[in-house]
Design a protein around this motif. Structure first.
Motif, PDB file in Angstrom:
ATOM      1  N   UNK A  42       0.824  -1.209   0.000  1.00 12.73           N
ATOM      2  CA  UNK A  42       0.000   0.000   0.000  1.00 12.73           C
ATOM      3  C   UNK A  42       0.858   1.259   0.000  1.00 12.73           C
ATOM      4  N   UNK A  43       1.910   1.267   0.803  1.00  6.12           N
ATOM      5  CA  UNK A  43       2.816   2.418   0.824  1.00  6.12           C
ATOM      6  C   UNK A  43       3.419   2.636  -0.558  1.00  6.12           C
ATOM      7  N   UNK A  44       3.887   1.555  -1.178  1.00  4.77           N
ATOM      8  CA  UNK A  44       4.527   1.662  -2.492  1.00  4.77           C
ATOM      9  C   UNK A  44       3.537   2.143  -3.555  1.00  4.77           C
ATOM     10  N   UNK A  45       2.317   1.630  -3.530  1.00  4.23           N
ATOM     11  CA  UNK A  45       1.327   2.005  -4.548  1.00  4.23           C
ATOM     12  C   UNK A  45       0.855   3.445  -4.372  1.00  4.23           C
ATOM     13  N   UNK A  46       0.570   3.843  -3.136  1.00  2.39           N
ATOM     14  CA  UNK A  46       0.109   5.216  -2.917  1.00  2.39           C
ATOM     15  C   UNK A  46       1.224   6.210  -3.237  1.00  2.39           C
ATOM     16  N   UNK A  47       2.439   5.869  -2.857  1.00  5.34           N
ATOM     17  CA  UNK A  47       3.566   6.756  -3.162  1.00  5.34           C
ATOM     18  C   UNK A  47       3.741   6.905  -4.674  1.00  5.34           C
ATOM     19  N   UNK A  48       3.687   5.796  -5.403  1.00  6.03           N
ATOM     20  CA  UNK A  48       3.835   5.851  -6.861  1.00  6.03           C
ATOM     21  C   UNK A  48       2.677   6.617  -7.488  1.00  6.03           C
TER      22      UNK A  48
END
Length: 587
Positions: A42-48
């Motif tokens: 989730x962190x990686x997807x929201x950041x991207x």
């Protein structure tokens, strides 16, 4: 903050995940360490996504600046002429209106700096620069607050996170955990001096990076559904189904915003044990087949799509994953009444064979393009589909068919977005505890074909009562016949293909021709007899194809969860007496 610096009171335990720390009590809120993969992803997807959003906005801003530069500057020229006249009058009169007494040397000397200052101001005009937009995240069901804390600390473009829970015990735990991570504290009191300073600097008062709200999740989201109060990201991670919260969530997210949804009720979504419950929650009937986990994703997407369509909005799935005991989806929500009309053509029911598990798609609608001969304009006409697309009995094995759906029949992933997430993870492996598994799953999702449902050679071989051919040989046979092939993230040893079920079965008929089965062991009414009795359209070529899917040990090892602890899984609901059913649990 180092974990050694945190004092752990009696009765609490310290849990550290990446750079975040939380203190847990057994009866306050539930935390499942196995869900670290969910939080990392989730962190990686929201950041991207936040970076992609800013890239889109910056491109629009540059286009706006270019259009503004090309506009006729009549108004600006008039203002410049007026300013020049005023500057000239400050130096001295024009030749046409020269006074009888010319200015003294002292007056000219005083006027010269004014001209120099004006010229300097003109030449040093500040070039406008794009300012990245900070995002707001609403986690409707926060429990311990760990997810919100990680969002605030690990996503650079976060303005603030709203962490909500209706349980007083969970809210108390959140406040404690936010404080020990240095993200909380009361708002600074407004004084006349600080108000003037904030106004002069055009900056708001310092706010907590994670803002806690105690209340009903749906009520909170409905309070944010007006255009000015919407948030950029909504995260739903409940205990069980997210269905009761989706209607509110699709309304309170910004245009182009991100909706993150977790559902852990796979006993409803991925089996035919409770079709009535699945229909009441998701508006569709589940699938009884080995590809039931992909069908679960499509049922949830159908719910999000239809909920959004009621408000003139449509969805774009970025990443839809079936993981362990739950599904996790990342979906963009846009406002466009014209695009909403296309939702019917991305929705289908399916006829599922009870014998060989072949599927027959029945779209609910179709889009017809009509080109105007004179102007060349393309008009879209929306029509209902004709049907049925399947006979009463399966054409492959003559068994009865079950009806499933309606469900989403469009793409599950956006390969371009998945590629960007994968690039970020590969460049930041040390920032995610589950980076190896993230890379494996994202790689498979990026390459996954945009077709409905997968199959496993072991299951098909079982239908033929034959030995199972190697995965690569089945893939090569399909590729050699001109079809596309990929793996599916949802099941180990699975394949997705553009081939029809008859083409797939022909590969196994060719395999059986090389590796005969004992017909005396197969009953007369068995589906296997019907499958074997059909003639092949063409004999399969099992020669290894250079583009075959190779069961890479690297991807295989990191794709599937190894049992981290005894009896791991969804876990039980927190035992707090005041905890309500809607509360989110970091499973």
């Amino acid at each position: 903050m180092a974990s050694q610096a945190i004092t752990v009171p009696e009765g609490l335990t310290l849990h550290t995940e990446n750079t975040s720390h939380i203190l847990l009590a057994s009866d306050e809120a539930f935390l499942n360490p196995v869900q670290e993969f969910n939080r990392d992803l989730s962190v990686a997807c929201i950041r991207t996504w936040s970076e992609c959003l800013n890239e889109e906005k910056e491109n629009k801003w540059k286009e706006s600046q270019e259009r503004r530069a090309k506009r006729p500057e009549n108004g600006s020229r008039a203002k410049k002429i007026k300013a020049d006249n005023q500057a000239t009058s400050s130096v001295g009169p024009t030749a046409a209106n020269e006074p009888e007494h010319p200015p003294t040397n002292e007056a000219v000397a005083q006027a010269e700096p004014a001209v120099s200052e004006q010229a300097s101001a003109t030449t040093t005009r500040k070039v406008p620069e794009y300012r990245p937009q900070k995002i707001t995240i609403l986690e409707a069901l926060s429990a311990t607050g760990l997810r919100s804390i990680r969002y605030a600390k690990e996503i650079p473009l976060v303005k603030y996170v709203i962490a909500n829970d209706a349980s007083p015990a969970a809210v108390a735990a959140m406040q404690r955990n936010i404080d020990i991570n240095g993200l909380g504290g009361p708002e600074q009191p407004a004084t006349e001096e600080t108000s003037q300073l904030a106004k002069a600097e055009e900056k708001p008062f310092p706010q907590p990076k994670v803002q806690i709200n105690e209340g009903d999740a749906c009520a909170l989201m409905y309070n944010h559904r007006t255009e000015k109060s919407r948030v950029d990201v909504v995260d739903l991670d409940p205990y069980g189904t997210a269905a009761p919260f989706i209607d509110a969530a699709v309304q309170c997210v910004n245009d182009g915003g991100l909706l993150c949804v977790t559902c852990t009720d796979l006993a409803v979504l991925a089996t035919l044990n409770y079709p009535e419950k699945c229909f009441s929650n998701y508006g569709g009937v589940p699938v009884k087949a080995e590809y039931c986990h992909e069908a679960a994703l499509r049922l949830v997407l159908h719910t999000i799509s239809t909920s959004a369509a009621r408000y003139g909005r449509y969805i774009q799935p970025l990443l839809s994953l079936s993981i362990d005991f739950y599904v996790r989806l990342f979906v963009r929500v846009f406002s466009s009444p014209s695009e909403v009309k296309k939702a019917i053509s991305k929705t289908s029911t399916y006829y599922i064979c009870t014998g060989c598990q072949a599927s027959y798609e029945q779209p609910l609608g179709r889009v017809v393009e009509r080109v105007h001969e004179a102007s060349g304009n393309v008009n879209l006409v929306f029509k209902a589909s004709t049907g049925p697309t399947a006979p009463e009995k399966c054409t492959e094995c003559s068994q009865s068919l079950h009806l499933a759906g309606p469900m989403w029949s469009g793409p599950l992933h956006d390969p371009a977005f998945v590629s960007k997430v994968l690039e970020h993870v590969e460049a930041s492996e040390d920032k995610y505890g589950t980076s190896a598994r993230m890379k494996g799953m994202l790689t498979i999702a990026k390459e996954e074909l945009d077709t409905a449902f997968y199959f496993t050679p072991t299951k098909i071989a079982g239908h033929f009562h034959s030995t199972c051919p190697p995965l690569d040989e089945v893939a090569s046979a399909l590729l050699n016949a001109g079809h596309q092939v990929s793996r599916s993230h949802a099941c180990a040893g699975s394949l997705k293909t553009t081939a029809s079920w008859q083409d797939i079965h022909d590969v196994f008929r060719s395999w059986v021709k090389r590796n005969p089965v004992r017909m005396d062991k197969i009953s007369e009414n068995s589906p296997a007899r019907h499958l074997l009795s059909k003639e092949m359209k063409a004999e399969a070529n099992f020669k290894r194809h250079p583009q075959t899917v190779t069961a890479s040990s690297k991807v295989k090892l990191v794709r599937y969860q190894a049992n981290p602890t005894p009896n791991w899984g969804p876990g039980k609901r927190a035992s707090g007496g005041k905890r309500k059913r809607e509360q989110g649990d970091e499973e």
